[in-house]
Scaffold this motif. Structure first.
Motif, mmCIF file in Angstrom:
data_model
loop_
_atom_site.group_PDB
_atom_site.id
_atom_site.type_symbol
_atom_site.label_atom_id
_atom_site.label_comp_id
_atom_site.label_asym_id
_atom_site.label_seq_id
_atom_site.Cartn_x
_atom_site.Cartn_y
_atom_site.Cartn_z
ATOM 1 N N GLY A 290 0.794 -1.226 0.000
ATOM 2 C CA GLY A 290 0.000 0.000 0.000
ATOM 3 C C GLY A 290 0.824 1.273 0.000
ATOM 4 N N GLY A 291 2.103 1.149 0.249
ATOM 5 C CA GLY A 291 2.943 2.346 0.284
ATOM 6 C C GLY A 291 3.795 2.461 -0.958
ATOM 7 N N VAL A 292 4.658 3.456 -0.939
ATOM 8 C CA VAL A 292 5.567 3.678 -2.065
ATOM 9 C C VAL A 292 6.753 4.506 -1.561
ATOM 10 N N PRO A 293 7.970 4.193 -2.003
ATOM 11 C CA PRO A 293 9.090 5.057 -1.627
ATOM 12 C C PRO A 293 8.884 6.437 -2.257
ATOM 13 N N VAL A 294 9.184 7.478 -1.520
ATOM 14 C CA VAL A 294 8.875 8.826 -2.016
ATOM 15 C C VAL A 294 9.594 9.102 -3.340
ATOM 16 N N ASN A 295 10.791 8.574 -3.500
ATOM 17 C CA ASN A 295 11.513 8.801 -4.759
ATOM 18 C C ASN A 295 10.932 8.013 -5.931
ATOM 19 N N PHE A 296 10.045 7.081 -5.634
ATOM 20 C CA PHE A 296 9.410 6.296 -6.704
ATOM 21 C C PHE A 296 7.951 6.701 -6.909
ATOM 22 N N LEU A 297 7.543 7.813 -6.331
ATOM 23 C CA LEU A 297 6.169 8.283 -6.552
ATOM 24 C C LEU A 297 5.938 8.639 -8.013
ATOM 25 N N GLY A 298 6.987 9.080 -8.687
ATOM 26 C CA GLY A 298 6.886 9.372 -10.115
ATOM 27 C C GLY A 298 5.844 10.423 -10.412
ATOM 28 N N SER A 299 4.893 10.042 -11.277
ATOM 29 C CA SER A 299 3.887 11.003 -11.724
ATOM 30 C C SER A 299 2.806 11.248 -10.681
ATOM 31 N N ALA A 300 2.765 10.419 -9.659
ATOM 32 C CA ALA A 300 1.696 10.540 -8.649
ATOM 33 C C ALA A 300 2.152 11.513 -7.569
ATOM 34 N N ASN A 301 1.931 12.802 -7.782
ATOM 35 C CA ASN A 301 2.517 13.773 -6.860
ATOM 36 C C ASN A 301 1.499 14.679 -6.172
ATOM 37 N N ALA A 302 0.251 14.230 -6.099
ATOM 38 C CA ALA A 302 -0.723 14.986 -5.303
ATOM 39 C C ALA A 302 -0.485 14.642 -3.831
ATOM 40 N N PRO A 303 -0.809 15.547 -2.908
ATOM 41 C CA PRO A 303 -0.564 15.260 -1.490
ATOM 42 C C PRO A 303 -1.153 13.921 -1.016
ATOM 43 N N ALA A 304 -2.293 13.524 -1.594
ATOM 44 C CA ALA A 304 -2.882 12.242 -1.195
ATOM 45 C C ALA A 304 -1.985 11.076 -1.621
ATOM 46 N N ASP A 305 -1.317 11.222 -2.763
ATOM 47 C CA ASP A 305 -0.371 10.194 -3.207
ATOM 48 C C ASP A 305 0.875 10.236 -2.331
ATOM 49 N N VAL A 306 1.339 11.450 -2.085
ATOM 50 C CA VAL A 306 2.573 11.632 -1.325
ATOM 51 C C VAL A 306 2.434 11.030 0.075
ATOM 52 N N ALA A 307 1.237 11.135 0.627
ATOM 53 C CA ALA A 307 0.994 10.592 1.975
ATOM 54 C C ALA A 307 1.320 9.103 2.052
ATOM 55 N N ARG A 308 1.248 8.416 0.930
ATOM 56 C CA ARG A 308 1.483 6.965 0.911
ATOM 57 C C ARG A 308 2.955 6.608 1.089
ATOM 58 N N ALA A 309 3.807 7.628 1.096
ATOM 59 C CA ALA A 309 5.239 7.352 1.226
ATOM 60 C C ALA A 309 5.644 7.040 2.669
#
Lengths: 210, 578
Positions: free
Chosen positions: B453-472
Motif C-alpha cells: 500500500g505504500g511507495v518510496p517517495v523517490n518512486f512516486l513518479g507522476s503521482a505527486n498529489a498530497p494524497a499520493d505523497v501521503a502513501r510514502a
C-alpha cells in the motif's frame, strides 16, 4: 485558525465534531394565505427572505460577474430556523407563490420531512392546485386551516369534502401569527410523518376540480 | 406548465444564470437551501500580486548568478533542467551560485508571497511551477572531502558522479544512487534506495548535517543537536521543508565491488523471475539485487534477443570477494543462458554499470509501490500484464530491500516503508487523451495483492498529489511530518515536487466573505440572505469552495425523511417548545 487543519484532509479533520443534520418542513398554500406569517411565527430568527434569480434558458447563461439583465426574474423564498438541539436544525421554507415557478418546488420539497398546506377558508379554490401538487409527491403533509382571529366558521368534515380530501388526511386549525399555534402545526406534521412511516403507501387522491 | 404537475424533468425554460469556475452551471449543483455549510479551516491563498519589474530587477542585482524571466535567452533550458522537465512558466528562474543567492531568492519570495520550487538536475517530477520562483541549484557544484571524518560536504547542485570521482582517490565512496548523473540532494532527501542499500542502508542514513534556507529566509545548520525535528523530517521528507544549500554526509571505505548485470532473453523471463523469487530471499546483506523487465522500446539491442519479448535485466552489487559473489550468483547464471553478463569485479567508480539506467529523458507515466512478498503468482500477474496490456509498459523494476534497508533506530530519519520486502517502479507511456489509466497503473493494480500500500517517495513518479505523497510513510510518520511542515513552512512556500500539503487556492472576495460567515455550520439559505446574494450565486461559490476543500457541506439524506428515530427526536424537541 487551527493550523492542524491545513493539510489535505486524508484522515478526519480535528475540529469536525460530528455532522450537523439539517431537516426541513415546507410551508405551502395559495397566494396570500399567510405562509410568510407562519414561517415568521414559528422561526427563532426574524423571518428571512432569500432570492433565486432565474433567466430564460434561451438567453443562455451568464457568468458570475454578469449583471442581472431584463431577461431575469427574481423569485423570493421565505425561510425560518428552529435549532432543535446541538447538530439538529429544523428549517422552514415557504414555497414561492407564482405558479410559473413551481418547478422550483421540486427542489424545495426534495428531502423535506413534511409539509404544511395553509388553507384560507374564504378562498378554498386557491388551495386546490397546491394540494394536487403535494398529493403527487410522497411528502407527508397536513392541512392547516388558518383561522384569522381564531375564527373557524367551517367544520373540518365540510372542508374535507370541499377540498376532496381523504378521511385520513390530518387537518388542524391554526393561527399563523402565533408561535405556539404554528409550532403545534409543525408537531402535527411530524406526527403524521411518523404515522405515515408505518403506512408507507401515499394517500390516494380522489378527483378534484379546480 | 399545468399547476399540480411535479416538474421533475424541469421542463421550465427558466434556469439559474450562473456558471461554476469549472464550467458547470448552477443547476447542476445539488445543494438544497437547508444544506449546512461549515468551513474546514483550510484557508485560501493570501492574495498577492506579481512583483513589479523594479522588484525583479532588484532581485537580479542581489543575486550573483543569473536570473531568467520568461522570454530571456536560457529561460527554457534552465526551467526544463538537464532531464527535460515539462515546460512550465515560473515567474523567474534564479540560477543560484551561492547559498547567499538562495537566501536572497527565498527572502524575495517570502516578501512577495511567492511559492518556491527547487531544481538541480530535474530528475524529480516537478509539478507545475507556473507563477512560482524557481531556484536552479545546478551551478552549486562545490564539494569538500574530509578524509579524517570520512565525510563529504556537497553544495546543492552536486551530482553523484562528482562525489564518486572525488572520493575515489581517498579510497572512500558514497552510498549513492544507481545513476551518477542524478543530483545528490533531491535523491537523499527522498531516502535514496541505493544499489548498495542492503549492505549500507539508505543514502539518507549517512547524512550528518544539512544547511537549509527555511521559508522565513534564514539559513540554518540542522543536525542531531540543532533542530533535530527538522533534521529528522528532511532525511526522507523530500523538499517540503526548505531549500538545501549544502549537505554533509558520511562516506564508506571504498567497497570491493563485484557487480554488473545479467541480461536474459524475454522467452526466459518466467523461468528467470521464478528462480529470482526463490533465490533472492536467501541472499546475505552483502548482496543487493534488483530485477527489471525492459519493454520492447527500451532501445537496448542485444544479439540473439527475441524481438517481441521484454528483456530481463538482473542487477547485482556484491560487496566482498569475487569468489563469494560469484558463488552466490551461480544459481541465476545457470537458470538460463544470459545474452550478456557484465557482472565482474570492478572499481567503485563504475557503479553505474550495475543498473545501466537510461540517461536520456522520456515523457512517461511513472509510478511505484512496495511489496510485502514476491511469489510465483506475482510473477505471473506481472508477466501477464506486461504481455497483454493494451497500454504498453516500458519498464518494470523490482528492487530487493531487506538487509540494512531494514534498519530502524532513533538516529535515522523519516524514510518510510523500511520493512518492505521489495520496491516496484513502473514506467509506461503517458496517459493520452483517449484513456484515463496508464499502463503503469494497470500493472500496479495487477500486483496489488502483494503490495503493502505504500511507495518510496523517490518512486512516486507522476503521482505527486498530497494524497499520493501521503502513501510514502505510515500514518504516524506522515502526521509528524505534517506537524513539522506546518511549524517551518506555515504558508506552504515549498509546495512543488512531492508536496505534503496541497497549495491553497485563491478565492473571490465573495467566497472569502462566505468563508468568514460559515465558521459555524450555517445553511445555504441563511448565507445567501445575509450576503444579499441570490441562492444560485451562493451555490456556485460554495461548490468551488467544496472542491478546494475549504468547506464541508452537510446535506440531509432524503432517505432519512422516513427515519423513525430522527422524526422522533424532531417531535420531542418541538413538543418541548409548546
Amino acid at each position: 485558525m487551527n493550523s492542524a487543519s491545513e493539510f489535505e484532509p486524508m484522515r478526519g479533520r480535528p475540529h469536525d465534531d460530528g455532522e450537523p443534520t439539517p431537516v426541513k418542513i415546507v410551508v405551502s398554500g395559495g397566494f396570500g394565505v399567510g405562509k410568510t406569517t407562519f414561517v415568521g411565527a414559528a422561526s427563532e430568527i426574524a423571518p428571512v427572505r432569500t432570492e433565486e434569480v432565474l433567466t430564460d434558458r434561451s438567453v443562455g447563461v451568464d457568468d458570475l460577474s454578469g449583471t442581472v439583465d431584463k431577461a431575469t426574474t427574481t423569485v423570493a423564498m421565505d425561510f425560518g430556523r428552529i435549532s432543535l438541539r446541538e447538530q439538529l436544525v429544523l428549517y422552514l421554507f415557504g414555497t414561492p407563490g407564482q405558479q410559473r415557478f413551481w418547478f422550483m418546488w421540486d427542489d424545495l420539497v426534495r428531502g423535506a420531512i413534511g409539509a404544511v398546506i395553509l388553507v384560507d377558508t374564504r378562498r378554498l379554490i386557491d388551495s386546490f392546485p397546491v394540494i394536487d401538487y403535494f398529493e403527487r409527491t410522497n411528502i407527508p403533509f397536513v392541512i392547516a386551516v388558518n383561522g384569522f382571529d381564531g375564527d373557524f366558521p367551517y367544520a373540518h368534515e365540510h372542508l374535507r369534502e370541499a377540498l376532496a380530501l381523504d378521511a385520513r388526511r390530518p387537518m388542524v386549525d391554526c393561527d399563523a401569527r402565533d408561535t405556539t399555534s404554528a409550532t403545534r402545526t409543525l408537531i402535527a406534521v411530524v406526527e403524521h410523518a411518523l404515522a405515515n412511516r408505518h403506512t408507507a403507501a401515499p394517500v390516494p387522491a380522489p378527483g378534484r376540480n379546480g | 406548465m399545468t399547476p399540480g404537475e411535479p416538474s421533475s424533468n424541469r421542463a421550465s425554460p427558466l434556469v439559474r444564470p450562473y456558471v461554476l469556475t469549472g464550467g458547470r452551471t448552477a443547476d447542476e449543483v445539488v445543494m438544497p437551501p437547508e444544506t449546512l455549510v461549515r468551513a474546514t479551516g483550510r484557508s485560501p491563498a493570501a492574495s498577492f500580486s506579481a512583483p513589479s519589474a523594479a522588484a525583479l530587477s532588484a532581485l537580479r542585482e542581489g543575486i550573483s548568478g543569473p536570473v531568467f524571466e520568461p522570454g530571456d535567452e536560457g529561460f527554457a533550458v534552465e526551467q526544463a533542467g538537464s532531464f527535460g522537465a515539462p515546460a512550465h512558466r515560473p515567474l523567474a528562474v534564479v540560477g543560484a551560485r551561492t547559498s547567499d543567492d538562495v537566501r536572497s531568492a527565498v527572502e524575495f519570495a517570502a516578501e512577495h508571497g511567492l511559492p518556491v520550487a527547487v531544481q538541480s538536475t530535474g530528475h524529480g517530477n516537478l509539478s507545475n511551477t507556473d507563477g512560482a520562483l524557481l531556484i536552479s541549484t545546478r551551478r552549486m557544484r562545490r564539494l569538500e572531502i574530509d578524509r579524517r571524518q570520512r565525510s563529504v560536504k556537497v553544495a546543492a547542485g552536486v551530482i553523484w558522479r562528482d562525489v564518486i570521482d572525488e572520493a575515489a582517490p581517498y579510497r572512500l565512496a558514497p552510498v549513492c544512487g544507481s545513476a551518477p548523473s542524478v543530483g545528490v540532494i533531491g535523491y537523499t532527501l527522498g531516502g535514496g534506495l541505493s544499489p548498495l542499500g542492503r549492505t549500507y542502508g539508505f543514502s539518507a542514513d549517512y547524512v550528518r548535517k544539512i544547511e537549509v534556507v527555511t521559508a522565513d529566509g534564514y539559513r540554518r545548520l540542522v543536525d542531531g543537536d540543532h533542530e533535530p525535528d527538522l533534521f529528522w523530517a528532511m532525511r526522507g521528507g523530500k523538499g517540503n521543508f526548505g531549500v538545501v544549500t549544502a549537505m554533509e554526509f558520511g562516506l564508506v571505505d571504498e567497497p570491493e565491488l563485484y557487480g554488473g548485470g545479467l541480461y536474459y532473453d524475454g522467452k526466459d523471463a518466467e523461468a528467470v523471475l521464478r528462480s529470482y523469487v526463490r533465490w533472492a530471499p536467501l541472499l546475505p546483506a552483502t548482496m543487493t539485487t534488483s530485477i527489471a523487465l525492459l519493454g520492447s522500446t527500451a532501445g537496448l539491442q542485444l544479439p540473439g534477443a527475441s524481438a517481441a519479448c521484454p528483456l530481463v535485466h538482473l542487477r547485482i552489487a556484491h560487496i566482498g570477494t569475487v569468489e563469494q559473489g560469484s558463488a552466490l550468483l551461480t544459481p541465476m547464471r545457470s537458470v538460463a543462458t544470459p545474452l550478456l553478463d557484465t557482472v565482474a569485479q570492478r572499481p567503485f567508480t563504475s557503479i553505474a554499470e550495475v543498473h545501466e539506467d537510461p540517461t536520456t529523458p522520456i515523457a512517461a507515466d511513472k509510478r511505484g509501490g512496495v511489496l510485502t512478498e514476491l511469489t510465483d503468482d506475482t510473477v505471473s500477474a506481472l508477466l501477464t500484464t506486461m504481455n497483454t496490456s493494451a497500454k504498453p509498459v516500458l519498464f518494470v523494476e523490482l528492487r530487493q530491500l531487506g538487509g540494512a534497508f531494514h534498519r530502524y533506530g532513533s538516529d535515522i530519519g523519516s524514510v518510510g516503508h523500511r520493512d518492505a520486502a521489495y520496491s516496484v517502479y513502473v514506467v509506461s507511456a503517458p496517459i493520452d487523451a483517449g484513456s484515463s489509466v496508464s499502463g503503469s497503473t494497470r500493472l500496479l493494480e495487477a500486483i496489488a495483492p502483494w503490495a503493502a500500500g505504500g511507495v518510496p517517495v523517490n518512486f512516486l513518479g507522476s503521482a505527486n498529489a498530497p494524497a499520493d505523497v501521503a502513501r510514502a510513510w505510515d500514518a504516524d510518520t506522515h502526521h509528524r511530518l505534517i506537524g513539522i511542515k506546518q511549524a517551518w513552512d506555515p504558508d506552504n512556500m515549498f509546495r512543488f515536487g512531492y508536496p505534503l500539503i496541497a497549495p491553497p487556492r485563491q478565492v473571490s472576495p465573495e467566497a472569502a466573505e462566505l468563508l468568514r460567515r460559515c465558521q459555524e455550520a450555517t445553511s445555504v439559505a441563511e448565507l445567501a440572505a445575509s450576503l444579499g446574494l441570490p441562492l444560485g450565486v451562493v451555490r456556485v461559490l460554495l461548490a468551488d469552495l467544496v472542491e478546494a476543500g475549504m468547506v464541508n457541506t452537510y446535506r440531509f439524506d432524503p432517505e432519512r425523511a422516513a427515519d423513525t428515530q430522527l422524526l422522533g427526536e424532531v417531535l420531542d424537541e418541538l413538543r418541548k417548545r409548546v
